[in-house]
Design an enzyme around this catalytic site. Structure first.
Site, mmCIF file in Angstrom:
data_model
loop_
_atom_site.group_PDB
_atom_site.id
_atom_site.type_symbol
_atom_site.label_atom_id
_atom_site.label_comp_id
_atom_site.label_asym_id
_atom_site.label_seq_id
_atom_site.Cartn_x
_atom_site.Cartn_y
_atom_site.Cartn_z
ATOM 1 N N GLU A 247 31.473 30.990 -44.835
ATOM 2 C CA GLU A 247 30.074 31.379 -44.572
ATOM 3 C C GLU A 247 29.648 30.862 -43.198
ATOM 4 O OE1 GLU A 247 27.525 30.642 -47.977
ATOM 5 O OE2 GLU A 247 28.654 32.091 -49.167
ATOM 6 N N GLU A 372 34.233 34.931 -52.903
ATOM 7 C CA GLU A 372 33.231 34.357 -53.814
ATOM 8 C C GLU A 372 32.480 35.508 -54.452
ATOM 9 O OE1 GLU A 372 30.691 31.184 -52.368
ATOM 10 O OE2 GLU A 372 32.315 30.402 -51.121
HETATM 11 O O1 AHR Z 1 29.682 28.804 -54.791
HETATM 12 C C1 AHR Z 1 28.618 28.016 -54.369
HETATM 13 C C2 AHR Z 1 28.312 28.187 -52.892
HETATM 14 O O2 AHR Z 1 27.886 29.492 -52.671
HETATM 15 C C3 AHR Z 1 29.457 28.024 -51.937
HETATM 16 O O3 AHR Z 1 29.693 26.712 -51.585
HETATM 17 C C4 AHR Z 1 29.025 28.804 -50.758
HETATM 18 O O4 AHR Z 1 30.103 29.307 -50.001
HETATM 19 C C5 AHR Z 1 28.150 29.890 -51.345
HETATM 20 O O5 AHR Z 1 26.969 30.031 -50.676
#
Ligand code: AHR
Length: 572
Positions: A247, A372
């Site tokens: 991110e 994710e």
């Molecule tokens: O999964 C939780 C958080 O969500 C992670 O650390 C981040 O990459 C995302 O914003």
């Protein structure tokens, strides 16, 4: 009997009455947070389906059907699409995975045995670590060597309001007991490949090179590979997948896409290989941010188009959240459809980013990596007060998982890897654990059922089914059945989601150019859409075997409400 009465039953007046009864029943009971609908559905909806079976035979209307197209393979379904994600956050690592060698909790070298045993059932392919946002604050050197001598650091998440009233501990102050060697041992125990995310925000390109050297250099060749051997692992880890930041538009450095492209170029300009085909994964967009994708690709290649080959995958994150308002386990029927509708947005995100990438990557060298994904609900259902984002999953999340995995299967030509967030004690978790208590969530059962798709040839499936109407449609269009199919020699695997909270859906399954000889399957369904597993009742929700009978080369099947079915059909 009039012509109208010969319509498929869900379109007839009688069916409407049945449907209305079901809907008001579901709404009423959902409001009470208690749907005990089995008997009612048996007496009404299944009766209605039986009626349909008789009447539809004489109907001129096309029957609801699922048609699998053998001649249009999409790509191979890599097990990497069913990957996992583990971060040093809340109860994921400490207590979730790592209980420590001296723990009373059964463990293998400090790693929770029950978790290992469950993971083996999934034949997992890949696990991402150590973050998430944590990755861009992590110094890999802190996590190697004798555990007692490892430094304690402030955890990236320690300032979260949620943790203010939580006791101090590994959740706030990282003890570094679980580092690179421990993570690799976890991967080896479960048979998965590691995917490591490097720190771009607060470490250097040299730190990255040296982490790769520590992991992959042959024993006896460099000081770092000697160190690895002293730390118990003479054999190189041969880590192939490396995330370059996380991110990077946010917690990973607040870069602009142009700045991040420059960092990506620098971090990947020289990295020692040691015979491993390193696969670099770039930190891609937040959900639908096409601007990030376009600008990164343009800047990466502006002076040398060949730099596109540095990118194995372009990471995208998408959480189908309930915007902080939604409870994980106490939700209405409207919330159910809203969340499932949001989950299906994944498809558009994939196709849109794929198109944007193709503007520069015309030869399609780079694939998407959704590293994710999952449902994100508000706090309050965690199994321990300090497990940040530690939500409890229900049948609703299981359907989110199934809809999402089906989307990945349908886009197996575009998506190279995906990692559900996160493995245990966190967002869309497969497991919950606290000290010696452990349970698999409904999500685990979806992953287990869907592992039947591994290495299959993804096929196009036509769902000739109506869109849902009324309450379910308020949150957007949703088909009454959705799914994916894969071919494994003569075996066809077909997964199907029925998102309707109360209506079963009957469909005739056919395969173009082949006949179905026999079949069997597994079903995940529950009497209550809020159903979940707890430490006290760990098997309240689990899949069960079902039989199907083939007739005239096809299969007629009734998909129960709020269910996920995975059929294995033998073709002749
Ligand atoms: O999964 C939780 C958080 O969500 C992670 O650390 C981040 O990459 C995302 O914003």
């Amino acid at each position: 009997m009039s012509e109208a009465a010969c319509e498929p039953v869900q379109n007839s007046g009688q069916a409407r009455i049945v449907r209305d009864k079901l809907r008001s029943f579901a709404e009423r009971t959902a409001d009470m947070n208690l749907i005990t609908r089995r008997r009612f559905i048996q007496q009404t909806a299944f009766g209605a389906v039986a009626l349909c079976a008789n009447r539809c035979a004489r109907s001129a209307e096309p029957e609801p059907g699922i048609e699998v197209v053998l001649e249009e393979p999409i790509g191979t379904i890599s097990p990497d699409l069913y990957g996992h994600f583990t971060e040093h956050i809340g109860g994921v690592i400490y207590d979730g995975i790592w209980v420590g060698e001296g723990s009373k909790v059964p463990n293998q070298g400090g790693i929770r045995t029950e978790l290992v045993e469950h993971m083996k059932r999934l034949h997992p392919s890949v696990v991402r670590w150590p973050g998430g946002c944590f990755a861009d604050s992590y110094n890999w050197r802190d996590g190697i060597g004798p555990r007692a001598q490892r430094p304690r650091r402030t955890n990236f998440w320690s300032d979260e309001d949620f943790l203010k009233s939580a006791p101090d501990g590994p959740i706030k102050y990282e003890p570094n007991e679980f580092g690179t060697n421990e993570f690799i041992r976890f991967c080896r125990l479960i048979g998965a490949q590691p995917y490591l995310a490097t720190n771009v925000r607060s470490n250097t390109a040299r730190d990255f090179d040296e982490w790769v050297e520590y992991c992959n250099a042959p024993a006896g060749r460099t000081t770092l590979s000697d160190q690895r051997a002293v730390n118990g692992d003479p054999e190189p880890f041969r880590v192939r997948f490396w995330g370059v930041g996380n991110e990077s538009w946010g917690c990973g450095g607040n870069f602009t896409p142009e700045e991040y492209a420059a960092e990506f170029r620098r971090f990947t300009a020289w990295v020692p290989r040691f015979g491993v085909p390193l696969a670099f994964i770039g930190s891609g967009p937040n959900g639908g941010d096409l601007d990030w994708t376009r600008k990164f690709f343009a800047r990466l290649t502006e002076r040398d188009h060949g730099l596109i080959d540095r990118l194995y995958g372009w990471a995208m994150h998408y959480y189908c959240g309930t915007a902080g308002k939604g409870d994980a386990i106490d939700f209405t029927v409207g919330d159910w459809y809203e969340l499932l509708g949001k989950a299906t947005r994944m498809e558009r995100l994939i196709t849109e980013h794929w198109a944007a990438m193709g503007e520069v990557d015309k030869l399609r060298r780079v694939k998407l990596v959704v590293d994710e994904w999952g449902a994100w609900h508000r706090a309050g259902t965690e199994v321990d007060r300090s497990y940040l984002f530690g939500q409890t999953s229900t049948m609703r999340d299981a359907l989110v998982a199934a809809l999402t995995l089906d989307i990945f299967n349908r886009h197996a030509d575009k998506v190279a890897m995906a990692n559900v967030a996160q493995l245990i004690n966190n967002l869309h978790s497969l497991f919950l654990a606290r000290e010696d208590k452990f349970t698999a969530t409904p999500n685990f059962h979806i992953f287990e059922m869907y592992s039947a798709h591994y290495q299959g040839k993804s096929l196009r499936v036509i769902f000739n089914v109506p869109q849902l109407e009324g309450e379910p449609a308020k949150a957007g269009a949703m088909p009454s059945l959705a799914g994916s199919a894969s071919l494994h020699g003569k075996q066809l695997v077909l997964s199907v989601v029925n998102p309707h909270v109360a209506e079963p859906r009957e469909a005739q399954i056919r395969v173009q150019g082949a006949s179905i000889q026999s079949g069997r399957g597994r079903l995940l369904a529950a009497d209550d859409i809020h159903a979940l597993n707890t430490f006290e009742q760990p098997r309240a929700v689990e899949s069960r075997g079902i039989t199907v009978s083939a007739q005239s080369g096809g299969v007629r099947h009734v998909f129960p409400p709020a269910s996920v079915t995975c059929l294995e059909l033998t073709l002749g």
